[in-house]
Design a protein around this motif. Structure first.
Motif, short mmCIF file in Angstrom:
data_model
loop_
_atom_site.label_atom_id
_atom_site.label_comp_id
_atom_site.label_asym_id
_atom_site.label_seq_id
_atom_site.Cartn_x
_atom_site.Cartn_y
_atom_site.Cartn_z
N LEU A 46 0.89 -1.03 0.22
CA LEU A 46 0.03 -0.04 -0.20
C LEU A 46 1.00 1.47 -0.08
CD1 LEU A 46 -2.74 -1.02 2.59
CD2 LEU A 46 -3.06 -0.87 0.20
N ASN A 47 2.09 1.07 0.41
CA ASN A 47 3.02 2.24 0.67
C ASN A 47 4.15 2.22 -0.54
OD1 ASN A 47 2.12 4.10 2.83
ND2 ASN A 47 1.84 2.08 3.52
N GLY A 100 -5.12 14.79 5.90
CA GLY A 100 -5.97 14.25 4.81
C GLY A 100 -5.21 13.29 4.01
N VAL A 101 -6.02 12.71 3.15
CA VAL A 101 -5.49 11.53 2.32
C VAL A 101 -4.05 12.12 1.39
CG1 VAL A 101 -5.80 10.25 -0.02
CG2 VAL A 101 -7.65 10.63 1.86
N ALA A 102 -4.16 13.48 0.91
CA ALA A 102 -3.01 13.89 0.24
C ALA A 102 -1.94 14.42 0.90
CB ALA A 102 -3.51 15.34 -0.22
N GLY A 103 -2.08 14.58 2.26
CA GLY A 103 -0.97 14.70 3.09
C GLY A 103 -0.04 13.62 3.42
N TRP A 104 -0.60 12.15 3.48
CA TRP A 104 -0.03 10.92 4.00
C TRP A 104 1.05 10.79 2.74
CZ3 TRP A 104 1.09 7.88 7.43
CH2 TRP A 104 1.70 6.36 7.15
N SER A 105 0.73 10.74 1.58
CA SER A 105 1.60 10.62 0.39
C SER A 105 2.84 11.47 0.62
CB SER A 105 1.11 10.58 -0.75
OG SER A 105 0.67 11.99 -1.19
N LEU A 106 2.71 12.57 1.08
CA LEU A 106 3.87 13.62 1.15
C LEU A 106 4.81 13.18 2.19
CD1 LEU A 106 1.83 16.97 0.93
CD2 LEU A 106 3.24 15.76 -0.89
N LEU A 107 4.60 12.28 3.21
CA LEU A 107 5.33 11.73 4.07
C LEU A 107 6.49 11.05 3.25
CD1 LEU A 107 3.44 10.83 7.26
CD2 LEU A 107 4.46 12.72 7.09
N GLY A 108 7.73 11.06 3.90
CA GLY A 108 8.69 10.30 3.12
C GLY A 108 8.41 8.55 3.11
N ALA A 109 8.84 7.84 2.07
CA ALA A 109 8.47 6.29 2.10
C ALA A 109 9.00 5.84 3.09
CB ALA A 109 8.49 6.08 0.79
N PHE A 235 -7.58 5.63 9.85
CA PHE A 235 -6.04 5.64 9.43
C PHE A 235 -5.97 4.75 8.22
CE2 PHE A 235 -1.76 4.17 10.40
CZ PHE A 235 -1.18 5.29 9.71
N GLU A 236 -6.25 3.47 8.29
CA GLU A 236 -6.25 2.41 7.54
C GLU A 236 -6.90 3.15 6.03
OE1 GLU A 236 -6.81 -1.47 5.59
OE2 GLU A 236 -8.29 -0.66 6.68
N SER A 237 -8.19 3.39 6.46
CA SER A 237 -8.67 3.84 5.21
C SER A 237 -8.32 5.19 4.55
CB SER A 237 -10.30 4.28 5.49
OG SER A 237 -11.09 3.17 5.94
N LEU A 238 -7.54 5.87 5.23
CA LEU A 238 -6.76 7.09 4.52
C LEU A 238 -5.66 6.47 3.73
CD1 LEU A 238 -5.60 10.43 6.20
CD2 LEU A 238 -3.81 8.87 5.40
N VAL A 239 -4.95 5.47 4.27
CA VAL A 239 -3.91 4.86 3.54
C VAL A 239 -4.04 4.00 2.26
CG1 VAL A 239 -2.00 3.05 3.74
CG2 VAL A 239 -2.42 4.50 5.76
N LYS A 240 -5.33 3.15 2.50
CA LYS A 240 -5.81 2.72 1.33
C LYS A 240 -6.32 3.71 0.19
CE LYS A 240 -8.76 0.09 3.24
NZ LYS A 240 -10.05 -0.88 3.65
#
Length: 279
Positions: A46-47, A100-109, A235-240
């Motif tokens: 997922l990441n 939010g959803v967009a913010g999660w992907s901005l974190l470093g992998a 949290f899990e829904s946001l990651v998905k």
């Protein structure tokens, strides 16, 4: 789909129940280890990890669990581990959901991979430590999450008007959250009465919190734990959603993946142990 869900659920029960009620701790510890390793694999995929590297992440989570097992933390896990988990979930959960959803992907992998590995390791340790306390305690924590989810579902369908987090999980409502909290409080009252009537040698999480915190503290603690079960689900829904996935995987036909089944458990188990260390 319903038939598939039922068959999968029955097969899971066939595996879970003997481990749950086995006198020895290792069958349950090993079963949960396999579960969180699979969750680590799902988290990696997922990441942004490929299948092979995601398997390595699952292996890393399992290795961490085995290390804690070897150190004897199952029977004597430091309370600091539960309070660390509490801090991460309360502060980190609020921060992530707020962005939010967009913010999660901005974190470093690498940070996202590390967060998942740490949370899965902590829930393994907490679930096995709960089993070491006794089956009554373990089941009462499971039941807290189940009661919150079931009551929220029916309460949301009957009374839901105000959306909780429409960009993350459109089906959830504030009325569902309040219903879940009420369901947990009713369950707690019933379980405490059962503990007293049956003379349970191992008290449930509800009886332990009542004994340590008193009636008012018990209510506050249960409202908090119910809120954190919702946080784990969101949290899990946001990651998905960030990954564009409907389910965490297809490992459990009809149910999605392991993370889909344990998302609300991730915060509740370590936080319940943290609260039980008070007083």
């Amino acid at each position: 789909m319903l038939r598939q869900r039922i068959i999968t659920a029955l097969l899971l029960l066939v595996v879970l129940l003997p481990a749950l009620f086995a006198p020895a701790l290792w069958p349950f510890a090993l079963l949960v280890l396999l579960m969180i390793a699979a969750g680590g694999w799902e988290w990696g995929r997922l990441n942004g990890l490929g299948s092979g590297t995601a398997l390595a992440l699952g292996g890393l989570v399992a290795a961490g669990a085995l290390a804690a097992w070897a150190l004897g933390w199952i029977d004597a896990a430091p309370a600091a581990a539960w309070w660390f988990a509490t801090t991460v979930w309360v502060l980190g959960g609020a921060w992530v959901l707020g962005r939010g959803v967009a913010g999660w992907s901005l974190l470093g992998a690498p940070l996202r991979w590390g967060i998942g590995a740490a949370l899965l390791w902590l829930v393994w340790l907490a679930m096995v430590a709960a089993k070491a306390r006794g089956v009554n305690f373990l089941l009462s924590v499971f039941a807290l999450v189940w009661a919150a989810d079931i009551a929220a579902y029916f309460g949301g369908r009957a009374f839901g008007r105000r959306k909780l987090a429409p960009a993350i999980s459109p089906g959830k409502s504030w009325e569902g959250v309040w219903s879940g909290m009420l369901g947990v409080l009713l369950l707690a009252a019933s379980w405490i009465a059962f503990d007293r009537a049956s003379g349970q040698g191992v008290p449930s999480v509800y009886s332990q919190l009542h004994g340590r915190l008193g009636p008012v503290g018990l209510v506050v603690a249960l409202v908090f734990l119910t809120a954190m079960s919702v946080t784990g689900d969101l949290f899990e829904s946001l990651v998905k959603r960030s990954a564009g996935a409907k389910d965490s995987s297809a490992l459990l036909p009809g149910h999605g993946g392991v993370l889909d089944r344990i998302d609300a458990l991730l915060p509740v188990f370590p936080l319940a142990l943290a609260l039980c260390s008070l007083g």
